[in-house]
Each structure stands twice: as C-alpha cells, then as structure tokens.
Motif scaffolding. Structure first.
Motif, PDB file in Angstrom:
ATOM      1  N   ASN A  60      34.945  44.385  43.841  1.00 37.36           N
ATOM      2  CA  ASN A  60      36.629  44.448  43.658  1.00 37.36           C
ATOM      3  C   ASN A  60      36.797  46.121  42.637  1.00 37.36           C
ATOM      4  O   ASN A  60      36.028  46.879  41.938  1.00 37.36           O
ATOM      5  CB  ASN A  60      36.769  43.811  42.067  1.00 37.36           C
ATOM      6  N   ARG A  61      37.808  46.705  42.336  1.00 40.10           N
ATOM      7  CA  ARG A  61      37.885  47.207  41.061  1.00 40.10           C
ATOM      8  C   ARG A  61      38.201  46.546  39.964  1.00 40.10           C
ATOM      9  O   ARG A  61      38.336  45.761  39.965  1.00 40.10           O
ATOM     10  CB  ARG A  61      38.844  48.959  40.819  1.00 40.10           C
ATOM     11  N   PRO A  62      38.223  47.156  38.592  1.00 42.87           N
ATOM     12  CA  PRO A  62      38.673  46.518  37.650  1.00 42.87           C
ATOM     13  C   PRO A  62      39.991  46.469  38.070  1.00 42.87           C
ATOM     14  O   PRO A  62      41.964  46.940  38.183  1.00 42.87           O
ATOM     15  CB  PRO A  62      38.362  47.835  36.644  1.00 42.87           C
ATOM     16  N   LEU A  63      40.273  44.600  37.331  1.00 43.60           N
ATOM     17  CA  LEU A  63      41.334  44.019  37.768  1.00 43.60           C
ATOM     18  C   LEU A  63      42.440  44.601  37.412  1.00 43.60           C
ATOM     19  O   LEU A  63      43.744  44.370  37.222  1.00 43.60           O
ATOM     20  CB  LEU A  63      41.481  42.447  37.114  1.00 43.60           C
ATOM     21  N   GLY A  64      42.701  45.615  35.520  1.00 43.97           N
ATOM     22  CA  GLY A  64      43.817  46.591  35.676  1.00 43.97           C
ATOM     23  C   GLY A  64      44.417  47.043  36.527  1.00 43.97           C
ATOM     24  O   GLY A  64      45.199  47.455  35.814  1.00 43.97           O
ATOM     25  N   THR A  97      42.994  48.646  46.836  1.00 43.10           N
ATOM     26  CA  THR A  97      42.644  47.560  45.427  1.00 43.10           C
ATOM     27  C   THR A  97      44.307  46.264  46.020  1.00 43.10           C
ATOM     28  O   THR A  97      45.187  46.478  46.353  1.00 43.10           O
ATOM     29  CB  THR A  97      43.918  47.763  44.313  1.00 43.10           C
ATOM     30  N   ILE A  98      43.491  45.380  46.073  1.00 41.85           N
ATOM     31  CA  ILE A  98      44.392  43.994  46.314  1.00 41.85           C
ATOM     32  C   ILE A  98      43.979  42.707  45.265  1.00 41.85           C
ATOM     33  O   ILE A  98      43.262  42.884  44.875  1.00 41.85           O
ATOM     34  CB  ILE A  98      44.285  43.385  47.741  1.00 41.85           C
ATOM     35  N   ASP A  99      44.727  41.728  45.242  1.00 45.66           N
ATOM     36  CA  ASP A  99      44.490  40.541  44.794  1.00 45.66           C
ATOM     37  C   ASP A  99      43.456  39.875  45.103  1.00 45.66           C
ATOM     38  O   ASP A  99      43.866  38.571  45.799  1.00 45.66           O
ATOM     39  CB  ASP A  99      45.938  39.680  43.867  1.00 45.66           C
ATOM     40  N   GLN A 100      42.382  40.202  45.222  1.00 39.15           N
ATOM     41  CA  GLN A 100      40.990  39.357  45.885  1.00 39.15           C
ATOM     42  C   GLN A 100      40.686  38.213  45.048  1.00 39.15           C
ATOM     43  O   GLN A 100      39.968  37.108  46.202  1.00 39.15           O
ATOM     44  CB  GLN A 100      40.376  40.344  46.472  1.00 39.15           C
TER      45      GLN A 100
END
Length: 552
Positions: free
Chosen positions: A105-109, A118-121
C-alpha cells in the motif's frame, strides 16, 4: 525506518510462524517484498511461486494451504490487485483455510488526495478475514504487536482458522541501496502456531433408528465419525467431500437418492446426525427441519448458532464416537435399498457415456488426490462414485467455480512434496475457462504432475436440473443460463503450451487416464447436454424406484 526494513521484518515474522509457500503477483509498490522473497528462496528458506493474475495467485495459495495443511501467503501490489483476491479470501474464510494476504500500500495519508493506484484497501475483505492490520514503514514501534496479532488470528481465531490481511504502507525508496539485509533471513524450523484446542473426543449415544450424514469437516472428525458409525451398524451417508478420504464399503453408496426416497416415510429415522457441513442438495437440510426427527449436529469449526435451522447449536468436537443399539431390521432395510439402487447406478454408468459416467470413471482411477470443482462435477461424484477411501479436495466453503485450475495446481504442488502419487482435477468447462489464466506459468516456475479432466458440454449444464431449467423458461435458458461459448479448448491449451488430449467415449478416456503424467496436461471429455434435465430426472427416478421396490 524504510520500506525495505518493513518488508524484511514482515517476512521474518511469517517464517517464524512456519509459513513456507509464498505466491507473488508482480507490481511496483510490492517491490520490497518481491526482492526479499526472491533472496529468501535463493537461501532455501521458502518456496516462491510467481503468477501474473492476482485472482489465480490467490487460489494457488488456497490450494497450497488446503492440501499442505499449513498456511500459505499471497503477495500483491496496491489498488485493484488486492480486490482480485476477494473470491479466494471468501472461500478461505468459509472453508477455514489459513492464508495470509500481504497487500502493499501507499501511506494512508495519501488516501483521498488523488494519488495514483490508491484505494481504501485496509480491511476491504470485511468479515471474511480473521484480522486486518496495517503497518506503516515510518512507525516501527507498531510492527511486532500487529504482526503477532495477524499471525495468531490466522490459526487461533474464535471463529476457526481462516485468512488474515497484512497491509504494508511503503514509502519510497522501494529498493535497498545495497543487498546487505537480504542474506540475514534463515530458516528457524518453527512449527507454527498451535490451533485452538477443541474437545478431543465426544461420545454420542444414538437411538436405534438413526441415520448419520458425514460431510465437509476436518480429518479427525470425519475418520472417527465414519469408523464408529459404520462399526455400530448405523446407515451412513458420506457426502462427496473431503470426508470421502475415510469412507469405506459399509457406507451407503446411494445416500444422495435414499434421502429423497420412500424410506423416509416407510422406514423413517427417529434421529439424524449431521457431521460437518453438507452442501450438495436440499434433502439433508430439509430433513433436519422435520418436527418428528431429532437432530444432532457435530462440527469442528466454529459454533453454528442455529445449525441447519434446527434451533440448536452444533456440538464442537475434533473427534466423535457414536454408540448405541441399532435396530437391525431398520439397518437391513436401508442396506437392501442401497444395494438395489447402486446396481442401477453402475448399470447407468456402463450403459451411457455422459458427464456422470465420466466422473465415475475418473474417480475409479484412484488418484492420490482428486480435486473437484463445484456445480455438476461434485454432484456427479456424489451420485456415481463408490464410497471407498480417496483424498478429495474441494472449494465448497463458498461453492464457487472460480480459481479451480490454480487451486488444483497449488494442491498438487503441496501433495506431491510428500507423496509420489498422481493428482487429478475434475472440472466442468465453465470452471476451466473461468481460471484458464491459471495455465499461464513461466518456464522457471515449479509445476506439478497434474491431469485436469474437463467435462466439456459447452455450457452451464447444472442449471438444466434446477428450477430455471423447466420448459417454461426454455426461450431464455440458453442465453442467460446455458451460455454456450464454443471455445476451442485445444487451441486455448496450445496458447499456454499445455498438452491436450480430447476424448469422446469411455475407451479413449480410459486410455488417457492410464497415461503417465509429466507436468500439467488437460484431458477434454466432450459430452452432450441435450435433454440434460430429462436424462438426470429419469436416472434419479429409476434409482429411487429400485430402492423403493425392496421394501414395498
């Protein structure tokens, strides 16, 4: 800290938990894990499998875990790659198979900023996972606690073993500036986490007129229930499931038909025992709700609050012993009816070469492991195959047809590490086509010796036997249910370099099955589904009539 260090520590924790099989789908954001996995395989501490299709990759991990009996992991990049794992995660959850989803994932920020891919995974699989944790490469203080939580829930969750998601937030740089960390991974020879202990053995005294049904459950529960019930003399129906590995010739051969016959009125059981989870028909759940029949449900995975709508929770046990004074006349009537019905079943398989006869023939080759797809293949096995010990693996947790080629390949790889035995998969044409990407395997990847038998009747034959197959819906049936695709399976196999042979009769199938398998091959069995509904209904009527004639 760095993305490379987070990947390293995650892999170390999973190796410490005894996880040795890792299926990787290439991507950019999962680069730190990809490099760690490649280096660890060179060091001999894990087995790496690479697949370009994430859905196929996840079902490969599922097959490895189901047949190997230990957890496996699947690794993906971010975005829709993770969403492609959902069907396998659902199957793993409902079949209590421990797999680890490692999603980069990428950083949640960056969520909601428009950042690419980038998705809410985090937690996107919902209740299908036992745990979903996110580790940030800039917060190393959380790593140990979160990894321990995920690994523990993998095999010891209150709902039984199942999948977990470990989501890793990686920031650039995604590659090490030097390979100084990669060689430090070593095989700790760890045994993994112990499963939550169920009561070891439950004794159940049964009334004289009891029928026992054994379906999908763990090995110890299946073996103990079949052995004790047949030894006591009760009629035992072993549904086509993993429980077939412990079936014996004392089990009913035609139980799928007898449970819909006049035996239920003329020689009605006073008690029904359901071991595990039956999934192949409506007769067993319907019988469980009859007000004049007492029901006992025994399960080894999670407590069913209202088991088969009986109003009672299942009894949890890892093994069971059935005892009781069997009514000899009751048992004898069921046995006579079963022998008469089995005679008709065998005559049908010898008289007409159709999908059922092909399934009968495949089962009687006794492969070391038989992987069976949902829809008609597993039902034909249930109605045609003799009840003799054979190891069977299914995706009946959620009863989907997706991922079956990859599941079979994973299962064969795991099985053949321990056993020098042939492995056969029995699939319908739609299940095969649904995961034909599973045949796309690079030359450098390990391949099992696997025969994939495809019953090709050009479409969804199972629907012909269901309500939508009635004549009232004939005008729309072919387009929205039958879905004939006319795919040239030989050409499809040629595209991936997979050996293919086509069979149109019993003799050619017998010859193909007798051949030596090296690598993966496809045996296509062409049969017709013309008049499918009428043929199957007529077959069932004749089997049930033969059974009923023995006690008229």
């Amino acid at each position: 800290m760095s993305a490379v260090e987070l990947a390293h520590e995650t892999l170390r924790a999973l190796l410490d938990a005894g996880i040795r099989d890792y299926v990787l789908s290439p991507g950019s954001r999962n680069t730190p894990l990809s490099l760690e996995l490649a280096a660890a395989e060179r060091a001999g501490v894990l087995r790496l499998h690479v697949r370009i299709d994430e859905r196929s990759a996840s079902f490969l991990a599922l097959g490895l875990a189901k047949a190997g009996g230990v957890p496996a992991a699947v690794v993906t990049t971010s975005g829709t790659a993770v969403a492609n794992l959902h069907p396998a995660v659902v199957e793993a959850s409902t079949s209590h198979t421990p797999i680890v989803v490692i999603s980069a994932n990428r950083p949640l920020g960056l969520l909601g900023t428009g950042a690419n891919q980038t998705i809410d995974q985090v937690g996107m699989f919902g209740s299908a996972t036992r745990a979903a944790v996110h580790l940030d490469d800039q917060r190393p203080g959380d790593w140990a606690v979160l990894l321990k939580e995920a690994v523990t829930e993998l095999t010891s969750a209150s709902g039984g073993a199942g999948p977990v998601q470990i989501d890793l937030g990686f920031t650039a740089p995604l590659v090490p500036d030097a390979p100084w960390r990669l060689h430090e991974l070593a095989d700790p020879q760890h045994e993994g986490n112990p499963r939550e202990q169920l009561p070891e053995l439950v004794d159940v005294a049964l009334p004289p007129r009891t029928v026992v049904v054994v379906a999908e459950c763990g090995a110890a529960l299946a073996a103990s229930s079949i052995e004790s019930a047949t030894a006591a003399g009760f009629p035992v129906h072993v549904e086509a499931s993993s429980a077939l590995g412990w079936a014996n010739e004392e089990c009913l051969r035609s139980g799928a038909f007898l449970l819909s016959s006049a035996l239920l009125s003329r020689w009605r059981p006073e008690h029904l025992v359901i071991v595990g989870r039956p999934t192949l028909g409506r007769a067993i759940p319907a019988l469980a709700t009859e007000s004049d029949i007492d029901v006992t449900v025994v399960h080894d995975q999670g407590n069913l609050a209202d088991a088969f709508q009986t109003g009672h929770a299942a009894r949890l046990a890892s093994a069971v012993s059935f005892t009781g004074p069997v009514d000899p006349e009751f048992a004898a009537v069921w046995r006579r009816a079963d022998l008469a019905a089995a005679t008709v079943i065998d005559e049908e398989s010898a008289r007409r070469f159709d999908a059922g006869a092909a399934a009968h023939q495949v089962a009687d080759t006794y492969p070391g492991l038989l992987v069976v797809a949902s829809s008609n293949p597993i039902r034909d096995l249930d109605t045609r195959a003799a009840r003799r010990a054979r190891r069977v693996l299914l995706n009946r947790g959620a009863a989907g047809i997706d991922g079956m080629v990859s599941t079979a390949i994973g299962a064969a790889l795991a099985h053949q590490r321990e056993h020098n035995e042939p492995v056969t998969a029995l699939l319908g044409d739609l299940a095969f086509l649904h995961d034909s990407n599973g045949l796309l395997i690079a030359a450098s990847e390990p391949r099992p010796d696997l025969s994939i038998v495809v019953i090709n009747n050009d479409g969804g034959a199972i629907f012909a036997s269901l309500e939508q197959g009635a004549s009232a819906y004939a005008d729309d049936f072919e387009r929205v249910f039958g879905t004939p695709l006319g795919v040239d399976i030989a050409a499809l196999c040629a595209a991936s370099g997979t050996p293919h042979v086509r069979c149109r009769d019993r003799e050619s199938l017998r010859a193909a099955l007798a051949g030596t398998t090296r690598g993966i091959r496809v045996i296509e069995v062409q049969v017709s589904r013309d008049h499918e509904r009428e043929r199957r209904a007529d077959f069932a009527r004749r089997v049930i009539a033969a059974a009923d004639a023995t006690h008229a």
